[in-house]
Scaffold this motif. Structure first.
Motif, PDB file in Angstrom:
ATOM      1  N   VAL A 154      -7.701  -3.510   0.985  1.00 24.29           N
ATOM      2  CA  VAL A 154      -6.554  -3.711   0.077  1.00 24.29           C
ATOM      3  C   VAL A 154      -6.896  -3.156  -1.303  1.00 24.29           C
ATOM      4  O   VAL A 154      -6.085  -2.464  -1.929  1.00 24.29           O
ATOM      5  CB  VAL A 154      -6.181  -5.215  -0.031  1.00 24.29           C
ATOM      6  N   SER A 155      -8.098  -3.448  -1.763  1.00 24.06           N
ATOM      7  CA  SER A 155      -8.514  -3.008  -3.089  1.00 24.06           C
ATOM      8  C   SER A 155      -8.521  -1.474  -3.179  1.00 24.06           C
ATOM      9  O   SER A 155      -8.032  -0.890  -4.153  1.00 24.06           O
ATOM     10  CB  SER A 155      -9.907  -3.592  -3.361  1.00 24.06           C
ATOM     11  N   ASN A 156      -9.045  -0.835  -2.131  1.00 22.49           N
ATOM     12  CA  ASN A 156      -9.091   0.629  -2.120  1.00 22.49           C
ATOM     13  C   ASN A 156      -7.681   1.236  -2.034  1.00 22.49           C
ATOM     14  O   ASN A 156      -7.368   2.185  -2.760  1.00 22.49           O
ATOM     15  CB  ASN A 156      -9.965   1.104  -0.946  1.00 22.49           C
ATOM     16  N   ASP A 157      -6.835   0.663  -1.170  1.00 21.50           N
ATOM     17  CA  ASP A 157      -5.449   1.159  -1.059  1.00 21.50           C
ATOM     18  C   ASP A 157      -4.738   1.018  -2.406  1.00 21.50           C
ATOM     19  O   ASP A 157      -4.067   1.946  -2.870  1.00 21.50           O
ATOM     20  CB  ASP A 157      -4.666   0.360   0.010  1.00 21.50           C
ATOM     21  N   LEU A 158      -4.895  -0.153  -3.040  1.00 21.94           N
ATOM     22  CA  LEU A 158      -4.216  -0.381  -4.329  1.00 21.94           C
ATOM     23  C   LEU A 158      -4.743   0.554  -5.413  1.00 21.94           C
ATOM     24  O   LEU A 158      -3.983   1.007  -6.275  1.00 21.94           O
ATOM     25  CB  LEU A 158      -4.392  -1.840  -4.766  1.00 21.94           C
ATOM     26  N   LYS A 159      -6.042   0.850  -5.346  1.00 25.06           N
ATOM     27  CA  LYS A 159      -6.636   1.758  -6.335  1.00 25.06           C
ATOM     28  C   LYS A 159      -6.002   3.148  -6.219  1.00 25.06           C
ATOM     29  O   LYS A 159      -5.584   3.749  -7.221  1.00 25.06           O
ATOM     30  CB  LYS A 159      -8.145   1.840  -6.081  1.00 25.06           C
ATOM     31  N   ILE A 160      -5.903   3.632  -4.979  1.00 20.34           N
ATOM     32  CA  ILE A 160      -5.309   4.964  -4.760  1.00 20.34           C
ATOM     33  C   ILE A 160      -3.838   4.960  -5.202  1.00 20.34           C
ATOM     34  O   ILE A 160      -3.378   5.858  -5.914  1.00 20.34           O
ATOM     35  CB  ILE A 160      -5.397   5.378  -3.266  1.00 20.34           C
ATOM     36  N   ILE A 161      -3.115   3.913  -4.786  1.00 19.54           N
ATOM     37  CA  ILE A 161      -1.661   3.871  -5.043  1.00 19.54           C
ATOM     38  C   ILE A 161      -1.379   3.727  -6.543  1.00 19.54           C
ATOM     39  O   ILE A 161      -0.580   4.471  -7.117  1.00 19.54           O
ATOM     40  CB  ILE A 161      -1.013   2.717  -4.241  1.00 19.54           C
ATOM     41  N   THR A 162      -2.057   2.769  -7.208  1.00 18.18           N
ATOM     42  CA  THR A 162      -1.738   2.528  -8.629  1.00 18.18           C
ATOM     43  C   THR A 162      -2.195   3.681  -9.528  1.00 18.18           C
ATOM     44  O   THR A 162      -1.672   3.873 -10.612  1.00 18.18           O
ATOM     45  CB  THR A 162      -2.356   1.201  -9.149  1.00 18.18           C
ATOM     46  N   SER A 163      -3.174   4.467  -9.044  1.00 20.56           N
ATOM     47  CA  SER A 163      -3.627   5.585  -9.891  1.00 20.56           C
ATOM     48  C   SER A 163      -2.587   6.712  -9.914  1.00 20.56           C
ATOM     49  O   SER A 163      -2.607   7.566 -10.789  1.00 20.56           O
ATOM     50  CB  SER A 163      -4.976   6.122  -9.406  1.00 20.56           C
ATOM     51  N   LYS A 164      -1.687   6.717  -8.939  1.00 19.24           N
ATOM     52  CA  LYS A 164      -0.725   7.821  -8.824  1.00 19.24           C
ATOM     53  C   LYS A 164       0.727   7.417  -9.072  1.00 19.24           C
ATOM     54  O   LYS A 164       1.532   8.237  -9.533  1.00 19.24           O
ATOM     55  CB  LYS A 164      -0.826   8.457  -7.431  1.00 19.24           C
ATOM     56  N   LEU A 165       1.094   6.185  -8.745  1.00 23.22           N
ATOM     57  CA  LEU A 165       2.497   5.774  -8.905  1.00 23.22           C
ATOM     58  C   LEU A 165       2.899   5.819 -10.373  1.00 23.22           C
ATOM     59  O   LEU A 165       2.100   5.479 -11.252  1.00 23.22           O
ATOM     60  CB  LEU A 165       2.657   4.331  -8.376  1.00 23.22           C
ATOM     61  N   LYS A 166       4.162   6.190 -10.628  1.00 19.72           N
ATOM     62  CA  LYS A 166       4.625   6.225 -12.021  1.00 19.72           C
ATOM     63  C   LYS A 166       4.862   4.805 -12.521  1.00 19.72           C
ATOM     64  O   LYS A 166       5.032   3.876 -11.726  1.00 19.72           O
ATOM     65  CB  LYS A 166       5.918   7.043 -12.102  1.00 19.72           C
ATOM     66  N   LYS A 167       4.925   4.664 -13.832  1.00 16.62           N
ATOM     67  CA  LYS A 167       5.133   3.362 -14.463  1.00 16.62           C
ATOM     68  C   LYS A 167       6.439   2.709 -13.999  1.00 16.62           C
ATOM     69  O   LYS A 167       7.430   3.395 -13.773  1.00 16.62           O
ATOM     70  CB  LYS A 167       5.140   3.533 -15.985  1.00 16.62           C
ATOM     71  N   ASN A 168       6.393   1.403 -13.861  1.00 15.44           N
ATOM     72  CA  ASN A 168       7.545   0.582 -13.429  1.00 15.44           C
ATOM     73  C   ASN A 168       7.941   0.742 -11.963  1.00 15.44           C
ATOM     74  O   ASN A 168       8.960   0.205 -11.542  1.00 15.44           O
ATOM     75  CB  ASN A 168       8.776   0.811 -14.317  1.00 15.44           C
ATOM     76  N   LYS A 169       7.160   1.492 -11.189  1.00 15.27           N
ATOM     77  CA  LYS A 169       7.411   1.541  -9.747  1.00 15.27           C
ATOM     78  C   LYS A 169       6.867   0.254  -9.117  1.00 15.27           C
ATOM     79  O   LYS A 169       6.067  -0.459  -9.726  1.00 15.27           O
ATOM     80  CB  LYS A 169       6.778   2.781  -9.106  1.00 15.27           C
ATOM     81  N   ILE A 170       7.324  -0.004  -7.886  1.00 15.93           N
ATOM     82  CA  ILE A 170       7.102  -1.324  -7.280  1.00 15.93           C
ATOM     83  C   ILE A 170       6.154  -1.267  -6.073  1.00 15.93           C
ATOM     84  O   ILE A 170       6.270  -0.374  -5.228  1.00 15.93           O
ATOM     85  CB  ILE A 170       8.460  -1.912  -6.802  1.00 15.93           C
ATOM     86  N   ILE A 171       5.241  -2.254  -6.010  1.00 22.02           N
ATOM     87  CA  ILE A 171       4.420  -2.447  -4.806  1.00 22.02           C
ATOM     88  C   ILE A 171       4.609  -3.902  -4.384  1.00 22.02           C
ATOM     89  O   ILE A 171       4.447  -4.813  -5.209  1.00 22.02           O
ATOM     90  CB  ILE A 171       2.909  -2.240  -5.088  1.00 22.02           C
ATOM     91  N   ILE A 172       4.975  -4.119  -3.126  1.00 19.80           N
ATOM     92  CA  ILE A 172       5.001  -5.499  -2.614  1.00 19.80           C
ATOM     93  C   ILE A 172       3.901  -5.635  -1.571  1.00 19.80           C
ATOM     94  O   ILE A 172       3.780  -4.799  -0.662  1.00 19.80           O
ATOM     95  CB  ILE A 172       6.388  -5.859  -2.026  1.00 19.80           C
ATOM     96  N   CYS A 173       3.050  -6.648  -1.743  1.00 19.79           N
ATOM     97  CA  CYS A 173       1.951  -6.889  -0.807  1.00 19.79           C
ATOM     98  C   CYS A 173       2.254  -8.130   0.018  1.00 19.79           C
ATOM     99  O   CYS A 173       2.738  -9.134  -0.515  1.00 19.79           O
ATOM    100  CB  CYS A 173       0.634  -7.121  -1.541  1.00 19.79           C
TER     101      CYS A 173
END
Ligand SMILES: C[S@@+](CC[C@H](N)C(=O)[O-])C[C@H]1O[C@@H](n2cnc3c(N)ncnc32)[C@H](O)[C@@H]1O
Length: 209
Positions: A154-173
């Motif tokens: 989860v930590s690795n997936d979130l690291k990859i995703i949050t490093s690229k997603l634009k500001k104010n985009k949404i992630i639901i876990c």
């Protein structure tokens, strides 16, 4: 939108409230580009695509990542990949798994379930750490993260995703409340790095990047 099951298994099976909550968030944000990590048998994917189709009239993109097979890679089941496909209803198990020999987890089977959405759907087979970097994450509006559940994954997936997603985009876990998994620890570590972390209910947590 009503959440439907399509004679398949989903982690939302016993928790329709959470399933509806996810669809409500999609109706609220109206994402045109959606990513699901951990597709499993495609039930949530189909419900998400039906919702996106209603909002955008086939003018949307859904990307799904999964191994699309059973893997006993983690005996304590944190990665959610051990044999799931024995359907609890004996009739459905006989029909789909034994008579039709339909491996409901397979890429072919999930592609079939999502066929009506044509080119709007792209399914990537393989581990999220390999597949996520291939996705144009800068264009993704909304992520449903429900793949491997160990802290490391989860930590690795979130690291990859949050490093690229634009500001104010949404992630639901999913499964934030399940203490035996690593979702809570991995999400909580993001507190200083994202705009907001909001508990939608015990189970679902929303990260506003
Ligand atoms: C809990 S299920 C997903 C349920 C699905 N989102 C639903 O709502 O029905 C978890 C899925 O994640 C997949 N998975 C686990 N670890 C993964 C990884 N590292 N990369 C890609 N997929 C993974 C498993 O194969 C399994 O199908």
């Amino acid at each position: 939108m009503k959440f439907k099951f399509y004679f398949r298994k989903t982690s939302f099976k016993k928790d329709l409230d959470s399933a509806r909550l996810l669809l409500l968030e999609i109706e609220k944000y109206k994402p045109a580009n959606f990513l699901e990590v951990g597709v499993y048998q495609g039930v949530t994917s189909r419900n998400v695509c039906e919702t996106l189709n209603k909002i955008h009239k086939n003018n949307f993109k859904f990307i799904g990542i999964d191994f699309f097979e059973d893997r006993n890679i983690d005996l304590d089941n944190k990665e959610m990949t051990v044999k799931h496909n024995k359907l609890s209803n004996p009739f459905k198990h006989l029909l789909f798994n034994l008579i039709l020999k339909k491996d409901l987890n397979s890429l072919k089977s999930v592609k079939g379930l999502l066929k009506k959405f044509g080119k709007s759907v792209e399914l990537l087979k393989g581990s999220s750490d390999i597949q996520l970097p291939k996705v144009d994450l800068q264009n993704i509006d909304f992520v449903f993260l429900d793949g491997g559940h160990s802290y490391e994954t989860v930590s690795n997936d979130l690291k990859i995703i949050t490093s690229k997603l634009k500001k104010n985009k949404i992630i639901i876990c999913d499964d934030y409340d399940q203490v035996e998994y690593g979702v809570k620890r991995a999400v909580d570590e993001l507190k200083e790095k994202v705009s907001e972390i909001i508990n939608l209910n015990d189970r679902l947590v929303k990260i506003v990047v």
